[in-house]
Design a protein around this motif. Structure first.
Motif, short mmCIF file in Angstrom:
data_model
loop_
_atom_site.label_atom_id
_atom_site.label_comp_id
_atom_site.label_asym_id
_atom_site.label_seq_id
_atom_site.Cartn_x
_atom_site.Cartn_y
_atom_site.Cartn_z
N ALA A 55 -36.64 21.39 -33.06
CA ALA A 55 -36.61 19.92 -32.88
C ALA A 55 -37.95 19.37 -32.65
CB ALA A 55 -35.85 19.72 -31.54
N GLY A 56 -38.97 20.09 -32.20
CA GLY A 56 -40.23 19.50 -32.10
C GLY A 56 -40.76 19.51 -33.37
N ASP A 57 -40.72 20.63 -34.40
CA ASP A 57 -41.21 20.46 -35.70
C ASP A 57 -40.70 19.17 -36.50
OD1 ASP A 57 -42.46 22.85 -35.37
OD2 ASP A 57 -40.67 23.89 -36.00
N GLY A 58 -39.30 18.89 -36.20
CA GLY A 58 -38.89 17.47 -36.79
C GLY A 58 -39.45 16.43 -36.11
N TRP A 59 -39.62 16.29 -34.91
CA TRP A 59 -40.36 15.08 -34.41
C TRP A 59 -41.92 15.02 -35.02
CZ3 TRP A 59 -37.65 11.45 -33.06
CH2 TRP A 59 -36.52 11.68 -32.28
N LEU A 60 -42.53 16.19 -35.29
CA LEU A 60 -43.75 16.01 -35.55
C LEU A 60 -43.81 15.51 -37.11
CD1 LEU A 60 -45.40 19.28 -34.22
CD2 LEU A 60 -45.81 17.31 -33.86
N ILE A 61 -42.73 16.02 -37.76
CA ILE A 61 -42.93 15.34 -39.60
C ILE A 61 -42.36 13.88 -39.33
CG2 ILE A 61 -41.31 15.70 -41.55
CD1 ILE A 61 -41.11 18.60 -41.07
N LEU A 62 -41.40 13.66 -38.62
CA LEU A 62 -41.04 12.17 -38.05
C LEU A 62 -42.30 11.28 -38.09
CD1 LEU A 62 -37.64 11.82 -36.77
CD2 LEU A 62 -38.07 11.23 -38.97
N ASP A 63 -43.14 11.79 -37.23
CA ASP A 63 -44.45 11.36 -36.56
C ASP A 63 -45.09 11.02 -37.86
OD1 ASP A 63 -43.70 10.76 -33.99
OD2 ASP A 63 -44.58 12.60 -33.36
N ARG A 64 -45.38 11.96 -38.70
CA ARG A 64 -46.35 12.07 -39.67
C ARG A 64 -45.67 10.83 -40.89
NH1 ARG A 64 -45.84 14.29 -44.54
NH2 ARG A 64 -44.23 15.77 -44.02
N LEU A 65 -44.50 10.81 -40.98
CA LEU A 65 -43.71 10.18 -42.02
C LEU A 65 -43.76 8.46 -41.60
CD1 LEU A 65 -40.62 11.98 -42.99
CD2 LEU A 65 -42.58 11.44 -44.57
N HIS A 66 -43.88 8.57 -40.17
CA HIS A 66 -43.89 7.23 -39.76
C HIS A 66 -45.33 6.34 -39.86
CE1 HIS A 66 -43.18 4.30 -36.11
NE2 HIS A 66 -43.20 3.58 -37.31
N LEU A 67 -46.30 7.21 -39.76
CA LEU A 67 -47.71 6.96 -40.10
C LEU A 67 -47.84 6.61 -41.29
CD1 LEU A 67 -50.46 6.61 -38.60
CD2 LEU A 67 -50.76 9.12 -39.27
N GLU A 68 -47.21 7.25 -42.35
CA GLU A 68 -47.56 7.19 -43.84
C GLU A 68 -46.74 5.93 -44.16
OE1 GLU A 68 -45.95 10.31 -45.91
OE2 GLU A 68 -47.51 11.89 -45.18
N HIS A 69 -45.48 5.60 -43.62
CA HIS A 69 -44.88 4.31 -43.98
C HIS A 69 -44.62 3.28 -43.00
CE1 HIS A 69 -43.49 6.48 -47.72
NE2 HIS A 69 -43.19 7.60 -46.59
N SER A 70 -45.52 3.17 -41.94
CA SER A 70 -45.42 2.29 -41.09
C SER A 70 -45.64 0.83 -41.57
CB SER A 70 -46.45 2.53 -39.85
OG SER A 70 -47.66 2.34 -40.48
N ARG A 71 -46.16 0.70 -42.72
CA ARG A 71 -46.54 -0.63 -43.23
C ARG A 71 -45.38 -1.20 -44.27
NH1 ARG A 71 -51.58 -3.03 -42.24
NH2 ARG A 71 -53.04 -1.61 -41.20
N ASP A 72 -44.62 -0.23 -44.64
CA ASP A 72 -43.31 -0.48 -45.51
C ASP A 72 -42.68 -1.51 -44.85
OD1 ASP A 72 -44.64 1.69 -46.97
OD2 ASP A 72 -42.85 2.94 -46.80
N THR A 73 -42.25 -2.50 -45.83
CA THR A 73 -41.42 -3.59 -45.26
C THR A 73 -40.31 -3.67 -46.51
OG1 THR A 73 -42.77 -4.98 -46.50
CG2 THR A 73 -43.10 -4.69 -44.25
N VAL A 74 -39.16 -4.50 -46.34
CA VAL A 74 -38.04 -4.86 -47.15
C VAL A 74 -38.85 -5.87 -48.27
CG1 VAL A 74 -35.89 -5.83 -47.54
CG2 VAL A 74 -36.20 -4.55 -45.61
#
Length: 391
Positions: free
Chosen positions: A52-71
């Motif tokens: 689960a920790g690995d999953g949250w780390l990957i989600l954190d990275r993806l969130h950082l990459e796509h935090s500026r994405d908008t509809v």
């Protein structure tokens, strides 16, 4: 105060994604992002091997990459939301001609929408635009690119994309065939117009070939509104026609002409003036039930009637060029006057020409020029004289 170390949840959701068990040693991650794959901002998922920790780390990275994405809207939505209302407003203010608007609408329906309508504006790429332009003809590519550029400019303004990918320089497709520049001499013009007699192209051909009209202008005059009148000048009956509107390719009347200077009177000499003055209306070039002819119809009848008569047709629009050529070089009319009579600004037309209404000046110029011509051919046994007598 003791700060406890952060503990990753074994499963659950955040405001942006989720991290759930997916079997022994596996996790199912779900998140929102725009991967710029043509689908826009949407939900994505992936399955990983790990804790689960690995999953949250990957989600954190993806969130950082796509935090500026908008509809973001698609190009089609941007066209409907912003470009169309703005175009209607510009038509109302006179900054955009209705005919130009129809041209943009046609390009949207036939070439832009099919390629870009469903594409998110953030996924429009320069290289993709270049490939698309290569599939079009030159004139269609130019107008289609202008429209796409205008649509995307709204997206830049609303900060949906950082820059306009359609604003750069592109390699446009090569022109396959140039427009014909063929023109008729005076005698050829008369013969061609005579060949169109009895068809719907006859009156428009008179207005273009003997009066300087553009194709759309030749179809826009109304008899019922007093825009066609009989005038006696220099012993000749001429028809003076006030040009205030034009008709587009499909037969739709437009109140605006090509330029402000295009609003002008034209003068048709005798004997063709008598045919013009005999038209009942309401439109001078009427279908027969109160609607104007379309440019498409006139061009079709022009070509077929001349071919049937054994006369080589030139493009109908070139009758105007023929008028300009023979009026200058065969009838000897001053070049600056001709520019004014065609609706151009002219370069050196003195104020002396405008101490009377323009139609009086133009009528006198046309009557004098044709009177000189008629006098010069009265005793000549030639094709021009024969055509004159027939008319």
């Amino acid at each position: 105060m003791t700060i406890m170390p952060r503990k990753h949840r074994t499963h659950g959701r955040s405001h942006w994604g989720s991290n759930d068990p997916a079997g022994r040693g596996k996790r199912r991650l779900r998140y929102w992002a725009d991967l710029h794959d043509g689908r826009g901002y949407m939900r994505h998922s992936m399955t990983i091997r790990g804790t689960a920790g690995d999953g949250w780390l990957i989600l954190d990275r993806l969130h950082l990459e796509h935090s500026r994405d908008t509809v973001v809207p698609t190009v089609g939505q941007a066209y409907e939301m912003w470009w169309l209302p703005d175009a209607e407003e510009r038509i109302g203010s006179g900054d955009l001609a209705r005919s130009t608007f129809r041209g943009y609408e046609s390009r949207w329906r036939t070439h832009v929408e099919s390629r870009w309508g469903s594409v998110p504006v953030s996924d429009v790429k320069v290289l993709d635009i270049q490939e698309w332009l290569k599939s079009l003809t030159t004139s269609i590519a130019e107008l289609s690119l202008i429209l796409l550029r205008q649509i995307l400019e709204f997206c830049v303004m609303y900060e949906l994309i950082p820059r306009n990918p359609a604003s750069g320089r592109f390699r446009m497709p090569k022109k396959v065939k140039a427009h014909s520049k063929d023109v008729y001499t005076l005698s050829e013009t008369i013969a061609a117009i005579d060949a169109a007699r009895g068809t719907v192209a006859y009156i428009p051909a008179i207005l273009c070939g003997l009066g300087s009209c553009r194709v759309g202008e030749s179809l826009g005059a109304r008899v019922d509104l007093g825009e066609v009148r009989r005038v006696e000048v220099r012993g000749m009956t001429v028809a003076v026609i006030d040009l205030v509107r034009q008709v587009d390719a499909s037969g739709h009347p437009m109140d605006a002409l090509k330029t402000k200077g295009s609003k002008r009177p034209i003068v048709i000499p005798e004997p063709w003036s008598l045919d013009v003055l005999s038209e009942p209306g309401p439109w001078l070039c009427d279908k027969g039930f109160g609607e104007p002819l379309s440019q498409i119809t006139v061009r079709r009848w022009w070509k077929s009637s001349l071919e049937a008569a054994g006369v080589k047709p030139i493009p109908f629009r070139n009758l105007r060029n023929s008028w300009r050529t023979y009026m200058r070089w065969e009838l000897g009319v001053d070049e600056d006057l001709l520019e004014a009579m065609m609706g151009h600004a002219g370069r050196n037309v003195g104020e002396i020409h405008y101490d009377r209404p323009r139609w009086e000046v133009f009528a006198a110029v046309v009557a004098d020029a044709w009177a000189r011509y008629r006098s010069s051919v009265q005793n000549e046994s030639c094709a021009i004289g024969t055509n004159w007598d027939k008319n």
